[in-house]
Design an enzyme around this catalytic site. Structure first.
Site, PDB file in Angstrom:
ATOM      1  N   GLU A  23      11.624  11.594 -11.500  1.00  0.00           N
ATOM      2  CA  GLU A  23      10.254  11.254 -11.087  1.00  0.00           C
ATOM      3  C   GLU A  23       9.243  11.691 -12.141  1.00  0.00           C
ATOM      4  O   GLU A  23       8.241  11.020 -12.376  1.00  0.00           O
ATOM      5  CB  GLU A  23       9.895  11.946  -9.775  1.00  0.00           C
ATOM      6  CG  GLU A  23      10.618  11.455  -8.559  1.00  0.00           C
ATOM      7  CD  GLU A  23      10.192  12.219  -7.325  1.00  0.00           C
ATOM      8  OE1 GLU A  23       9.591  11.595  -6.446  1.00  0.00           O
ATOM      9  OE2 GLU A  23      10.468  13.438  -7.246  1.00  0.00           O
ATOM     10  N   TYR A  55     -19.555   5.013  -7.590  1.00  0.00           N
ATOM     11  CA  TYR A  55     -18.154   4.720  -7.279  1.00  0.00           C
ATOM     12  C   TYR A  55     -17.278   4.725  -8.514  1.00  0.00           C
ATOM     13  O   TYR A  55     -16.137   5.189  -8.470  1.00  0.00           O
ATOM     14  CB  TYR A  55     -17.996   3.354  -6.603  1.00  0.00           C
ATOM     15  CG  TYR A  55     -18.948   3.057  -5.483  1.00  0.00           C
ATOM     16  CD1 TYR A  55     -19.394   4.057  -4.620  1.00  0.00           C
ATOM     17  CD2 TYR A  55     -19.403   1.778  -5.270  1.00  0.00           C
ATOM     18  CE1 TYR A  55     -20.259   3.773  -3.581  1.00  0.00           C
ATOM     19  CE2 TYR A  55     -20.266   1.478  -4.231  1.00  0.00           C
ATOM     20  CZ  TYR A  55     -20.693   2.481  -3.396  1.00  0.00           C
ATOM     21  OH  TYR A  55     -21.540   2.196  -2.368  1.00  0.00           O
ATOM     22  N   LEU A  73       2.396  16.603  -3.794  1.00  0.00           N
ATOM     23  CA  LEU A  73       1.191  15.822  -3.530  1.00  0.00           C
ATOM     24  C   LEU A  73       0.036  16.691  -3.045  1.00  0.00           C
ATOM     25  O   LEU A  73      -1.132  16.375  -3.297  1.00  0.00           O
ATOM     26  CB  LEU A  73       1.489  14.729  -2.500  1.00  0.00           C
ATOM     27  CG  LEU A  73       2.534  13.697  -2.902  1.00  0.00           C
ATOM     28  CD1 LEU A  73       2.692  12.647  -1.810  1.00  0.00           C
ATOM     29  CD2 LEU A  73       2.190  13.045  -4.229  1.00  0.00           C
ATOM     30  N   GLU A  74       0.338  17.790  -2.364  1.00  0.00           N
ATOM     31  CA  GLU A  74      -0.711  18.683  -1.901  1.00  0.00           C
ATOM     32  C   GLU A  74      -1.543  19.198  -3.079  1.00  0.00           C
ATOM     33  O   GLU A  74      -2.766  19.306  -2.979  1.00  0.00           O
ATOM     34  CB  GLU A  74      -0.105  19.877  -1.143  1.00  0.00           C
ATOM     35  CG  GLU A  74       0.562  19.508   0.164  1.00  0.00           C
ATOM     36  CD  GLU A  74       2.021  19.062   0.043  1.00  0.00           C
ATOM     37  OE1 GLU A  74       2.708  19.055   1.075  1.00  0.00           O
ATOM     38  OE2 GLU A  74       2.477  18.709  -1.065  1.00  0.00           O
ATOM     39  N   LYS A 100       2.723   8.434  -1.913  1.00  0.00           N
ATOM     40  CA  LYS A 100       3.770   8.049  -2.865  1.00  0.00           C
ATOM     41  C   LYS A 100       4.511   6.869  -2.247  1.00  0.00           C
ATOM     42  O   LYS A 100       5.070   6.975  -1.158  1.00  0.00           O
ATOM     43  CB  LYS A 100       4.728   9.196  -3.126  1.00  0.00           C
ATOM     44  CG  LYS A 100       5.836   8.839  -4.133  1.00  0.00           C
ATOM     45  CD  LYS A 100       6.865   9.940  -4.269  1.00  0.00           C
ATOM     46  CE  LYS A 100       6.310  11.103  -5.034  1.00  0.00           C
ATOM     47  NZ  LYS A 100       7.373  12.082  -5.390  1.00  0.00           N
TER      48      LYS A 100
END
Length: 118
Positions: A23, A55, A73-74, A100
């Site tokens: 990954e 934006y 991911l945290e 993901k």
């Protein structure tokens, strides 16, 4: 005071976040949603982009953080939220969802997501 919520949804990135070595080399597809609550009454009255949270600048902030590899991911979500607060001091509550897509879990799964509210 006008509390306004700005949302950028389904921003798509290719990034190398993950615990597994493959990954970290090959990467994966990620979706990111950001919700920012802010008092933007001045922008609402002035109709001037300089008075709001732009934006494009939010998207660039998210992209910068997605380019930094992380194991979980945290950590990615926290970095994004912190970077938004740093770049946009007028931001109040910030919510970041990182997903993901098709994670390598040994079976068919659309996505796994982490949502951080700061």
């Amino acid at each position: 005071m006008s509390l306004i919520i700005i949302e950028l949804e389904n921003m798509e990135f290719h990034a190398c976040h993950g615990c597994y070595p493959l990954e970290q080399v090959v990467g994966n597809r990620f979706l990111v949603d950001v919700k920012i609550e802010a008092d933007l009454s001045k922008a609402a009255a002035s109709d001037n982009v300089a008075d709001t949270i732009n934006y494009l600048n939010v998207f660039e902030t998210v992209r910068e953080q997605m380019d930094i590899p992380s194991h979980i991911l945290e950590h990615v979500a926290l970095r994004i939220a912190d970077a938004i607060h740093l770049r946009f001091p007028q931001a109040g509550k910030v919510s970041v969802k990182v997903s993901k897509m098709a994670p390598p879990l040994g079976g068919k799964i659309e996505k796994v997501s982490v949502t951080l509210v700061e």
